[in-house]
Scaffold this active site. Structure first.
Site, PDB file in Angstrom:
ATOM      1  N   HIS A 111      26.688 -26.977  -1.007  1.00  0.00           N
ATOM      2  CA  HIS A 111      26.533 -26.582  -2.588  1.00  0.00           C
ATOM      3  C   HIS A 111      24.710 -26.327  -1.697  1.00  0.00           C
ATOM      4  CE1 HIS A 111      29.058 -27.855  -4.710  1.00  0.00           C
ATOM      5  NE2 HIS A 111      29.680 -27.653  -4.411  1.00  0.00           N
ATOM      6  N   CYS A 135      35.889 -15.333   6.232  1.00  0.00           N
ATOM      7  CA  CYS A 135      35.141 -15.286   4.965  1.00  0.00           C
ATOM      8  C   CYS A 135      34.608 -16.404   4.236  1.00  0.00           C
ATOM      9  CB  CYS A 135      36.096 -14.757   3.357  1.00  0.00           C
ATOM     10  SG  CYS A 135      37.327 -15.588   3.889  1.00  0.00           S
TER      11      CYS A 135
END
Length: 551
Positions: A185, A482
């Site tokens: 994150h 992606c």
């Protein structure tokens, strides 16, 4: 010693120089805390957790993209009823309120760590919730990142999403952590904010607060007390790269005219509108599940269509690739996720939910088709976590029945191996390098000791990408990437050399990727790709690729 260098994993390119600052210390649990009536204590805990969740949700409203995603997910975790039950159990055993809170979250963290994979990523979030709730209960300062008076470098073991999402790039000029990997994150949010970042840095804990350091997010280095000459040299090179990125106007192409689409990842209309202000050629990943993290009840077809239409309208004539719900694992949805799975990362997530509940998939496709009516740009639809040819055929038929263009994500090694057969049933595929690396190497992408395995420069991962790209070329169908690998400028050139036709990442990464790609030939990209695949490991792969691209 001047120019003493610590090594880590460079995940966001750029240079930041300044004194080290560290997060505010976690709150102290009172040593002589008395017991409390279990019902009264449970009520106090629930109220404090709700206040923490509300503050996180408020931050999410002011954030965008991955930052908003992780803030909402953390807020949902703070409201988890299972956590309340664990606290109540400890209160009944005579523990004090703060001790019960800490013990319950430690137990839940152990469960998440044992599950591994993306569930283990949530341990940092749980620790953040523990500290914020205890601070609320005791009236101590809420933990977080200080506001330095001069541009500074933020160093920590790891950073909670709530802290990373609120950083000001003008004040925090770089980040270095001891833990984390290329898909953590901290990495994802730092990339969105454009803050140079190095994670998994050996020896960082020994660097005292106030020490002047230089963080090189391209080289993966933290230089302690850098000499003025080194600082000027590194900063000058970074400024040249920034200038090149600022001048990029698209479309994505090598210097000799080979086209590679440069696309953006978005999660909502606001993110799409910001991406549309850049020179990206469209959206390569619209994460639909992130629109509904705070929903306990499935949104209606009309509600979904309105949300999707915002993105389509924002992009105008540009293409949008929309992903069906990637719920489960680290992105639980109240109306879709299977409860109490022993290993959610390997459980019923992504398209597997649609296979179990076909109506859920049909209603989402109805909403996408309705939103796409009258859209000026192309709308492509892809499913996550496809593992077999039969699944691809099932999904392809459903999407075509709705008048849309079908594709699937390649995140599971079996799908990479069967790419040629999967492409018989769909019109495109997109490789999600984050999950593909985790599953291919059986390595938790949040484990600092295993970050070398989930490094997207791993030669084995590049070989998997090459196989999928070759299947696309043979079928005459596009193959995109992606995952976060698409945001690395040098790796983007290697991916182009492997045959990848589009690259989608945070819109903030697009200009540097486009500018770097525009400075090399397709043959240089192919040469760099070949050299990287023959390397013995990720560090060597990166080094030899950069050398080939420079030549």
């Amino acid at each position: 010693m001047s120019d003493s260098v610590l090594h880590g994993n460079g995940v966001v390119p750029g240079i930041g120089v300044g004194p080290v600052v560290r997060p505010i210390a976690r709150p102290v649990v009172p040593a002589d805390e008395p017991g409390i009536d279990p019902d009264a204590g449970t009520a106090q805990f629930s109220a404090a957790a709700a206040r923490v969740a509300d503050r996180l949700a408020d931050r999410a409203e002011r954030a965008t993209g991955p930052a908003a995603e992780v803030l909402l997910a953390t807020a949902a975790l703070a409201r988890d009823r299972g956590l309340v039950a664990l606290v109540q159990k400890r209160l009944a055993e005579g523990a004090g309120l703060c001790a019960a809170t800490a013990g319950a979250i430690d137990e839940l963290s152990g469960m998440f760590s044992a599950a591994g994979g993306v569930m283990a990523e949530r341990v940092t979030d749980l620790a953040d919730i523990r500290d914020r709730v205890i601070a609320d209960l005791t009236g101590q300062a809420e933990p977080g990142v200080p506001s330095p008076e001069v541009p500074s470098v933020l160093c920590a073991d790891d950073l909670a999403p709530a802290d990373t999402a609120g950083l000001d790039p003008a004040v925090v000029v770089a980040i270095a952590t001891s833990l984390g990997g290329a898909t953590s994150h901290t990495t994802i949010i730092a990339r969105q904010l454009g803050i140079p970042c190095v994670v998994g840095t050996n020896g960082l804990d020994d660097v005292a607060e106030g020490t002047r350091v230089l963080v090189d997010g391209s080289a993966g280095e933290v230089v302690i007390e850098p000499s003025p000459d080194l600082a000027r040299e590194r900063t000058g090179a970074a400024e040249a790269a920034v200038a090149a990125a600022a001048s990029w106007r698209g479309p994505g192409t090598t210097s000799d005219g080979h086209g590679v689409e440069i696309l953006a990842n978005v999660q909502d209309g606001a993110g799409a509108r910001r991406a549309a202000e850049t020179h990206v050629q469209g959206v390569g990943l619209f994460r639909t599940e992130l629109c509904f993290l705070d929903r306990d009840v499935e949104p209606t077809v009309d509600e979904q269509a309105a949300i999707y239409r915002e993105v389509f309208d924002a992009m105008g004539e540009r293409k949008v690739v929309i992903r069906t719900l990637d719920a489960g694992s680290d992105k639980p949805l109240g109306f879709a996720t299977i409860k109490d799975e022993p290993n959610p990362a390997l459980g019923v997530r992504g398209m597997r939910l649609g296979l179990q509940d076909e109506g859920l998939m049909d209603r989402q496709l109805d909403a996408v088709a309705r939103a796409a009516e009258g859209s000026a740009g192309e709308v492509w639809v892809m499913a996550p976590m496809v593992a077999t040819e039969d699944e691809a055929a099932w999904f392809g038929a459903k999407v075509r029945a709705h008048g849309l263009v079908p594709g699937v994500m390649i995140e599971v090694p079996s799908a990479a191996l069967l790419a040629d057969r999967i492409l018989r049933h769909v019109d495109f595929v997109s490789i999600g390098t984050n999950d593909l690396s985790q599953y291919a190497f059986a390595a938790d992408r949040m484990a600092a000791s295993l970050s070398h395995l989930t490094d997207p420069w791993q030669p084995a991962l590049l070989r998997l990408v090459q196989g999928v790209a070759r299947a696309g070329l043979d079928a005459g169908k596009p193959v995109g990437v992606c995952g976060e690998a698409a945001a690395d400028p040098q790796l983007a050139c290697v991916l182009a050399g492997l045959g990848i036709s589009s690259l989608s990442a945070a819109a903030t990464a697009a200009p540097l990727v486009g500018a770097t790609l525009g400075g090399v030939t397709l043959e240089a990209c192919r040469s760099a790709a070949a050299a990287a695949m023959e390397a013995s490991g990720p560090a060597e792969a990166r080094q030899v690729a950069i050398e080939r691209l420079a030549d």
